[in-house]
Scaffold this motif. Structure first.
Motif, PDB file in Angstrom:
ATOM      1  N   LEU A  94      39.243   4.471  30.812  1.00 54.34           N
ATOM      2  CA  LEU A  94      40.209   4.382  29.718  1.00 54.34           C
ATOM      3  C   LEU A  94      40.738   5.761  29.339  1.00 54.34           C
ATOM      4  O   LEU A  94      41.940   5.964  29.172  1.00 54.34           O
ATOM      5  N   PHE A  95      39.849   6.717  29.241  1.00 50.79           N
ATOM      6  CA  PHE A  95      40.240   8.086  28.916  1.00 50.79           C
ATOM      7  C   PHE A  95      41.206   8.642  29.963  1.00 50.79           C
ATOM      8  O   PHE A  95      42.233   9.240  29.634  1.00 50.79           O
ATOM      9  N   LEU A  96      40.877   8.420  31.225  1.00 58.22           N
ATOM     10  CA  LEU A  96      41.705   8.966  32.301  1.00 58.22           C
ATOM     11  C   LEU A  96      43.087   8.327  32.359  1.00 58.22           C
ATOM     12  O   LEU A  96      44.026   8.963  32.839  1.00 58.22           O
ATOM     13  N   CYS A  97      43.229   7.105  31.855  1.00 59.64           N
ATOM     14  CA  CYS A  97      44.565   6.495  31.792  1.00 59.64           C
ATOM     15  C   CYS A  97      45.554   7.414  31.095  1.00 59.64           C
ATOM     16  O   CYS A  97      46.715   7.512  31.495  1.00 59.64           O
ATOM     17  N   HIS A  98      45.098   8.109  30.083  1.00 55.50           N
ATOM     18  CA  HIS A  98      45.968   8.962  29.269  1.00 55.50           C
ATOM     19  C   HIS A  98      46.283  10.301  29.931  1.00 55.50           C
ATOM     20  O   HIS A  98      47.208  10.988  29.512  1.00 55.50           O
ATOM     21  N   TYR A  99      45.516  10.679  30.939  1.00 52.63           N
ATOM     22  CA  TYR A  99      45.708  11.986  31.561  1.00 52.63           C
ATOM     23  C   TYR A  99      46.166  11.934  33.010  1.00 52.63           C
ATOM     24  O   TYR A  99      46.802  12.877  33.486  1.00 52.63           O
ATOM     25  N   LEU A 147      31.071  14.022  36.725  1.00 51.79           N
ATOM     26  CA  LEU A 147      32.166  13.737  35.802  1.00 51.79           C
ATOM     27  C   LEU A 147      33.462  14.416  36.260  1.00 51.79           C
ATOM     28  O   LEU A 147      34.521  13.780  36.306  1.00 51.79           O
ATOM     29  N   LEU A 148      33.360  15.673  36.624  1.00 54.20           N
ATOM     30  CA  LEU A 148      34.535  16.398  37.130  1.00 54.20           C
ATOM     31  C   LEU A 148      35.066  15.757  38.408  1.00 54.20           C
ATOM     32  O   LEU A 148      36.285  15.588  38.580  1.00 54.20           O
ATOM     33  N   LEU A 149      34.163  15.394  39.291  1.00 55.89           N
ATOM     34  CA  LEU A 149      34.572  14.816  40.569  1.00 55.89           C
ATOM     35  C   LEU A 149      35.246  13.462  40.384  1.00 55.89           C
ATOM     36  O   LEU A 149      36.269  13.183  41.013  1.00 55.89           O
ATOM     37  N   ILE A 150      34.717  12.631  39.511  1.00 52.22           N
ATOM     38  CA  ILE A 150      35.341  11.324  39.265  1.00 52.22           C
ATOM     39  C   ILE A 150      36.749  11.503  38.706  1.00 52.22           C
ATOM     40  O   ILE A 150      37.681  10.804  39.108  1.00 52.22           O
ATOM     41  N   GLY A 151      36.928  12.445  37.809  1.00 46.21           N
ATOM     42  CA  GLY A 151      38.268  12.723  37.279  1.00 46.21           C
ATOM     43  C   GLY A 151      39.216  13.202  38.362  1.00 46.21           C
ATOM     44  O   GLY A 151      40.360  12.745  38.451  1.00 46.21           O
ATOM     45  N   ALA A 152      38.743  14.105  39.208  1.00 47.35           N
ATOM     46  CA  ALA A 152      39.586  14.627  40.287  1.00 47.35           C
ATOM     47  C   ALA A 152      39.937  13.537  41.295  1.00 47.35           C
ATOM     48  O   ALA A 152      41.087  13.437  41.743  1.00 47.35           O
ATOM     49  N   LEU A 153      38.968  12.719  41.644  1.00 52.02           N
ATOM     50  CA  LEU A 153      39.224  11.634  42.602  1.00 52.02           C
ATOM     51  C   LEU A 153      40.214  10.625  42.044  1.00 52.02           C
ATOM     52  O   LEU A 153      41.087  10.130  42.769  1.00 52.02           O
ATOM     53  N   THR A 154      40.094  10.336  40.763  1.00 52.00           N
ATOM     54  CA  THR A 154      41.021   9.398  40.127  1.00 52.00           C
ATOM     55  C   THR A 154      42.433   9.969  40.139  1.00 52.00           C
ATOM     56  O   THR A 154      43.392   9.272  40.466  1.00 52.00           O
ATOM     57  N   ALA A 155      42.566  11.237  39.790  1.00 48.92           N
ATOM     58  CA  ALA A 155      43.879  11.881  39.781  1.00 48.92           C
ATOM     59  C   ALA A 155      44.518  11.876  41.167  1.00 48.92           C
ATOM     60  O   ALA A 155      45.737  11.797  41.290  1.00 48.92           O
ATOM     61  N   GLN A 156      43.701  11.938  42.205  1.00 49.79           N
ATOM     62  CA  GLN A 156      44.201  11.951  43.578  1.00 49.79           C
ATOM     63  C   GLN A 156      44.341  10.550  44.169  1.00 49.79           C
ATOM     64  O   GLN A 156      44.796  10.402  45.302  1.00 49.79           O
ATOM     65  N   GLY A 157      43.923   9.529  43.422  1.00 46.21           N
ATOM     66  CA  GLY A 157      43.995   8.164  43.928  1.00 46.21           C
ATOM     67  C   GLY A 157      42.974   7.854  45.006  1.00 46.21           C
ATOM     68  O   GLY A 157      43.161   6.940  45.800  1.00 46.21           O
ATOM     69  N   GLN A 158      41.892   8.584  45.026  1.00 46.60           N
ATOM     70  CA  GLN A 158      40.837   8.411  46.041  1.00 46.60           C
ATOM     71  C   GLN A 158      39.765   7.436  45.531  1.00 46.60           C
ATOM     72  O   GLN A 158      38.609   7.795  45.318  1.00 46.60           O
ATOM     73  N   GLY A 195      44.141   5.114  36.120  1.00 46.21           N
ATOM     74  CA  GLY A 195      43.033   4.786  35.229  1.00 46.21           C
ATOM     75  C   GLY A 195      42.653   3.317  35.306  1.00 46.21           C
ATOM     76  O   GLY A 195      41.470   2.954  35.288  1.00 46.21           O
ATOM     77  N   THR A 196      43.657   2.462  35.421  1.00 42.36           N
ATOM     78  CA  THR A 196      43.403   1.031  35.533  1.00 42.36           C
ATOM     79  C   THR A 196      42.747   0.705  36.866  1.00 42.36           C
ATOM     80  O   THR A 196      41.843  -0.136  36.940  1.00 42.36           O
ATOM     81  N   ALA A 197      43.182   1.363  37.933  1.00 42.66           N
ATOM     82  CA  ALA A 197      42.539   1.170  39.234  1.00 42.66           C
ATOM     83  C   ALA A 197      41.080   1.605  39.179  1.00 42.66           C
ATOM     84  O   ALA A 197      40.196   0.924  39.711  1.00 42.66           O
ATOM     85  N   LEU A 198      40.816   2.726  38.517  1.00 44.85           N
ATOM     86  CA  LEU A 198      39.441   3.184  38.371  1.00 44.85           C
ATOM     87  C   LEU A 198      38.631   2.163  37.583  1.00 44.85           C
ATOM     88  O   LEU A 198      37.484   1.871  37.935  1.00 44.85           O
ATOM     89  N   ASP A 199      39.207   1.596  36.533  1.00 42.76           N
ATOM     90  CA  ASP A 199      38.512   0.583  35.749  1.00 42.76           C
ATOM     91  C   ASP A 199      38.114  -0.607  36.630  1.00 42.76           C
ATOM     92  O   ASP A 199      37.018  -1.147  36.486  1.00 42.76           O
ATOM     93  N   GLY A 200      38.988  -0.992  37.539  1.00 42.16           N
ATOM     94  CA  GLY A 200      38.655  -2.072  38.470  1.00 42.16           C
ATOM     95  C   GLY A 200      37.495  -1.702  39.378  1.00 42.16           C
ATOM     96  O   GLY A 200      36.617  -2.527  39.649  1.00 42.16           O
ATOM     97  N   VAL A 201      37.469  -0.455  39.831  1.00 42.41           N
ATOM     98  CA  VAL A 201      36.370   0.017  40.672  1.00 42.41           C
ATOM     99  C   VAL A 201      35.079   0.067  39.867  1.00 42.41           C
ATOM    100  O   VAL A 201      34.009  -0.321  40.355  1.00 42.41           O
ATOM    101  N   VAL A 202      35.162   0.506  38.622  1.00 46.80           N
ATOM    102  CA  VAL A 202      33.986   0.513  37.745  1.00 46.80           C
ATOM    103  C   VAL A 202      33.424  -0.907  37.637  1.00 46.80           C
ATOM    104  O   VAL A 202      32.213  -1.121  37.773  1.00 46.80           O
ATOM    105  N   GLY A 203      34.290  -1.880  37.380  1.00 48.65           N
ATOM    106  CA  GLY A 203      33.839  -3.265  37.275  1.00 48.65           C
ATOM    107  C   GLY A 203      33.128  -3.728  38.525  1.00 48.65           C
ATOM    108  O   GLY A 203      32.086  -4.391  38.465  1.00 48.65           O
ATOM    109  N   LYS A 204      33.669  -3.383  39.682  1.00 49.38           N
ATOM    110  CA  LYS A 204      33.069  -3.755  40.969  1.00 49.38           C
ATOM    111  C   LYS A 204      31.691  -3.126  41.125  1.00 49.38           C
ATOM    112  O   LYS A 204      30.721  -3.792  41.498  1.00 49.38           O
TER     113      LYS A 204
END
Length: 114
Positions: A79-84, A41-52, A90-99
């Motif tokens: 969705l949560f990460l969109c706000h932070y 969970l921590l890693l996914i948040g960090a990767l999202t924040a870094q655009g990785q 966050g939207t890019a992550l949502d696309g990756v989640v869908g994939k």
């Protein structure tokens, strides 16, 4: 390393891979204070924040395969990460989640037909 990702790994070329894998997975991911799900969970948040998002895709797939998070929980993370970390990330992550969810669903269907 296999427990974290849910598939078998072999050593890469040279000492760099072995030293990195030993330190990271035998040391950092194995510490008792956080479980694998919490670390993921921590890693996914960090990767999202870094655009990785390429690395996030690997983590999301492992989280889904290992049963650490459901598809709905992964979507909620995005969705949560969109706000932070911002709507674009966050939207890019949502696309990756869908994939990843779609790939997992197809893999499960293929395994059922075997």
């Amino acid at each position: 390393m296999s427990e974290v990702y849910g598939w078998e790994f072999s050593d890469g070329p040279g000492d760099h891979f072995a030293v990195t894998a030993d330190h990271l997975f035998a040391g950092i991911w194995s510490r008792p204070e956080l479980d694998l799900r919490e670390r993921r969970l921590l890693l996914i948040g960090a990767l999202t924040a870094q655009g990785q998002f390429d690395v996030a895709e690997i983590q999301l797939g492992a989280a889904l395969r290992n049963g650490e998070f459901t598809a709905d929980q992964l979507r909620e993370m995005a969705l949560f990460l969109c706000h932070y970390v911002g709507w674009p990330a966050g939207t890019a992550l949502d696309g990756v989640v869908g994939k990843v969810v779609d790939q997992q669903r197809k893999s499960e269907q293929a395994n059922k037909t075997k």
